[in-house]
Design an enzyme around this catalytic site. Structure first.
Site, mmCIF file in Angstrom:
data_model
loop_
_atom_site.group_PDB
_atom_site.id
_atom_site.type_symbol
_atom_site.label_atom_id
_atom_site.label_comp_id
_atom_site.label_asym_id
_atom_site.label_seq_id
_atom_site.Cartn_x
_atom_site.Cartn_y
_atom_site.Cartn_z
ATOM 1 N N GLU A 216 2.323 44.060 -5.395
ATOM 2 C CA GLU A 216 1.188 43.818 -4.500
ATOM 3 C C GLU A 216 0.678 42.385 -4.551
ATOM 4 O O GLU A 216 0.280 41.882 -5.597
ATOM 5 C CB GLU A 216 0.037 44.767 -4.821
ATOM 6 C CG GLU A 216 -1.126 44.642 -3.854
ATOM 7 C CD GLU A 216 -2.155 45.747 -3.967
ATOM 8 O OE1 GLU A 216 -3.132 45.719 -3.197
ATOM 9 O OE2 GLU A 216 -1.994 46.633 -4.830
ATOM 10 N N LYS A 234 -2.241 50.806 -0.145
ATOM 11 C CA LYS A 234 -2.867 52.115 -0.324
ATOM 12 C C LYS A 234 -1.973 53.147 0.347
ATOM 13 O O LYS A 234 -1.658 53.029 1.533
ATOM 14 C CB LYS A 234 -4.272 52.169 0.298
ATOM 15 C CG LYS A 234 -5.372 51.739 -0.650
ATOM 16 C CD LYS A 234 -5.432 52.633 -1.850
ATOM 17 C CE LYS A 234 -6.322 52.041 -2.933
ATOM 18 N NZ LYS A 234 -6.093 52.735 -4.214
#
Length: 416
Positions: A216, A234
């Site tokens: 990420e 997410k």
């Protein structure tokens, strides 16, 4: 003296292995994919800062002599402190190190370039060697608490969401243990790097070390055009060895209303955070709910960009949006309060590792899939965590299983 003349390819992990005993040894290892073209190896920083910070410390810290060729780690707990109050932590708020010499590995062109002292870099290259295959480096991998405790934490957050206290919170579990006498953090990193990610990292400063295999991006900042970009993750599904089942899981994730809603909440949070340092009207969602697949999981990833206001530097951007919204929740302040009621201090996990290059460009990762290590009595101890975003319709068992999917690569690296 610097050299722009490229050097033939050598694996960055091999160079890092030759530097494992040097002070400040560093390897920022990318997978060579579209989100990670370059890897970096360095050692022997000429300046190191390890310190607590006040509320305005981050912007100032990277703007006063530590704003070029710098690598830093910001602990999650510094950013959470306005919501949680003072909590005793074993990890400093900030570690910064400036590197006069660095090797830059271009995975696309398969070339290596030197920033800084060519003689020093030449010695590093001459000492390169592949990491020796090692036995599983950890003696044990012990969960902080029983599964029932995590399920109860998820259920509590669901109730709080139903009561209107918040919309989402990312609640984590932890594991800890000790490495074998003959093992060190690079052994862990070499095994974890077998499942590559765009933001892998190994960094050893004194008696502390980080090993990360993060997928990420937190944020990038380019001082040339003032572009800021963040890519929150997410939505997660575990990979399957069966291609048909794996494709079905990916399709299920893409179609999941729960995961898309969870992702959208964090996108809105990041838009709000970026607006604090951006020109009015410049915050844009460029990509929403894109599927990205890694060795053990599929993720939903969105991309938000902005144009920073004149006078805003990399430290100001970090300060405005830290901690990452994808690992806190919404509203961020209340989510951090709720998280603190269920977790001990996180340390560097879910904080950020960042690099600012020689022209002031910054790339910062979110420290998920990350192990914090420290040395006690000549033995390395470690702690790692994995979390899940809890929403109104979260099922405690399903969220537990999501954390298991996220920790599997680290467990394998430590225990085999």
């Amino acid at each position: 003296m610097s050299s722009d003349a490229p050097i033939g390819w050598i694996e960055p992990l091999d160079v890092a292995a030759g530097l494992r005993a040097r002070d400040g040894a560093l390897c920022l290892l990318s997978d060579g994919g579209p989100n990670g073209r370059y890897s970096y190896v360095a050692a022997e920083p000429d300046r190191v800062r390890v310190e607590p910070m006040g509320p305005d410390g981050l912007g100032a810290a990277v703007a006063t002599g530590m704003d070029r060729n710098v690598v830093g780690v910001v602990a999650y707990d510094w950013g959470a402190r306005p919501a949680t109050g003072a909590r005793e932590t074993a990890w400093p708020d900030l570690i910064l190190a400036r590197y006069p010499t660095m090797l830059v590995f271009d995975h696309l062109e398969r070339r290596v370039r030197i920033r800084g002292d060519t003689a020093r870099a030449g010695r590093w290259l001459a000492e390169a060697r592949p990491p020796a295959p090692s036995a599983p480096p950890a003696e044990a991998f012990v969960e902080d608490a029983a599964d029932d405790r995590y399920r109860a934490a998820v259920a509590d957050v669901v109730v709080r969401i139903g009561d209107g206290e918040l919309f989402q919170a990312n609640v984590a579990r932890g594991w800890s243990g000790r490495l074998r006498d003959d093992a060190d953090p690079l052994d862990v990193f070499a095994r974890l790097a077998g499942g590559p990610a765009p933001y892998g990292a190994w960094w050893r400063i004194g008696d502390r070390a980080l090993v990360s295999n993060s997928p990420e991006l937190f944020v990038t900042f380019d001082p040339g055009d003032h572009r800021v970009e963040t890519r929150p993750i997410k939505g997660t599904r575990a990979r399957s060895a069966d291609p048909a089942e794996d494709a079905a899981r990916a399709a299920e994730l893409i179609a999941s209303e729960k995961d898309r809603a969870e992702n959208l909440m964090i996108v809105d949070l990041m838009r709000n955070d970026l607006a604090r340092v951006s020109e009015p009207g410049s915050v844009v969602v460029e990509r929403l709910f894109a599927l990205e697949s890694f060795a053990t999981v599929h993720h939903l990833v969105s991309t938000v960009t902005a144009r920073a206001r004149p006078g805003v530097g990399p430290g100001h951007v970090l300060q405005a949006i830290f901690p990452p919204g994808s690992v806190t929740g919404a509203p961020k302040h209340q989510a951090m309060k709720v998280i603190a009621g269920h977790e001990p201090p996180r340390g560097p996990w879910c904080g950020s590792l960042f690099m600012i290059d020689e022209v002031g460009r910054m790339t910062a990762s979110v420290l998920i899939r990350t192990i914090a290590l420290w040395r006690e009595a000549d033995r390395w101890r470690f702690r790692t965590q994995a979390g899940a975003g809890i929403t109104a319709d979260s099922d405690p068992q399903a969220e537990l299983e999501e954390t298991e999917a996220k920790i599997v690569a680290i467990r394998r690296a430590l225990l085999g």
